[in-house]
Design a protein around this motif. Structure first.
Motif, short mmCIF file in Angstrom:
data_model
loop_
_atom_site.label_atom_id
_atom_site.label_comp_id
_atom_site.label_asym_id
_atom_site.label_seq_id
_atom_site.Cartn_x
_atom_site.Cartn_y
_atom_site.Cartn_z
N ASP A 32 0.88 -1.17 0.00
CA ASP A 32 0.00 0.00 0.00
C ASP A 32 0.91 1.22 0.00
OD1 ASP A 32 -2.30 -1.56 0.16
OD2 ASP A 32 -2.29 -1.54 2.35
N ARG A 34 1.22 5.70 -0.98
CA ARG A 34 0.53 6.97 -1.21
C ARG A 34 1.38 7.78 -2.16
NH1 ARG A 34 -3.70 7.97 2.01
NH2 ARG A 34 -3.94 6.67 3.83
N GLN A 36 1.35 11.17 -5.44
CA GLN A 36 0.73 12.31 -6.09
C GLN A 36 1.23 12.39 -7.52
OE1 GLN A 36 2.06 16.48 -5.31
NE2 GLN A 36 0.12 16.53 -4.18
N THR A 53 -6.81 16.03 0.59
CA THR A 53 -5.86 14.93 0.73
C THR A 53 -4.82 15.09 -0.38
OG1 THR A 53 -7.61 13.50 1.55
CG2 THR A 53 -5.61 12.42 0.81
N PHE A 55 -1.99 13.27 -0.86
CA PHE A 55 -1.43 12.02 -1.36
C PHE A 55 -2.52 10.97 -1.40
CE2 PHE A 55 2.06 14.43 0.40
CZ PHE A 55 2.94 14.43 -0.68
N LEU A 57 -4.10 7.15 -1.94
CA LEU A 57 -3.78 5.76 -1.67
C LEU A 57 -3.76 4.97 -2.99
CD1 LEU A 57 -3.25 3.50 0.39
CD2 LEU A 57 -5.72 3.18 0.50
N LYS A 58 -2.69 4.25 -3.22
CA LYS A 58 -2.53 3.39 -4.40
C LYS A 58 -1.95 2.06 -3.93
CE LYS A 58 -3.40 6.58 -7.58
NZ LYS A 58 -4.32 6.49 -8.66
#
Length: 114
Positions: A32, A34, A36, A53, A55, A57-58
């Motif tokens: 997991d 984060r 940008q 937010t 950043f 979540l990816k």
């Protein structure tokens, strides 16, 4: 051999891993993360208050593939992860000089198990 570092939307994780499994790629590391990019974050409403937010979540998938599976793996990931919207993710490709299986000492293709 190539190292694929794949950054995708969390909701696409199961479809991307299934696509990789379907072509014979089973060894991967998933994290997991984060980050940008073009999106520059999102606005979220929580208990009536709006938050920025920065950043998002990816999921990051890292897998090493043999040269003969490389193109098929990239196409499988693109097909499984694409929504057509900003934030679909990226695939980074890195050449891998060698892979060594610690347990047996095997090198290269034999160590991948593909």
């Amino acid at each position: 051999m190539k190292l694929l570092t794949i950054i995708i939307r969390p909701e696409k994780l199961s479809s991307v891993t299934a696509a990789l499994h379907s072509i014979g790629i089973s060894g991967m590391t998933i994290s997991d993360v984060r980050g940008q990019g073009i999106q520059k974050g999102t606005r979220t409403l929580y208990r009536g208050i709006e938050y920025q937010t920065d950043f998002i979540l990816k999921n990051k998938i890292e897998t090493v593939v043999s040269d003969d599976l490389f193109e098929e793996a990239v196409e499988a990931v693109i097909e499984a992860a694409r929504t057509g919207q900003i934030g679909d993710g990226k695939i980074f490709v890195t050449d891998v000089a060698d892979v060594i299986r610690i347990r047996t000492g095997e090198h290269g293709q034999a160590a991948l198990g593909q």
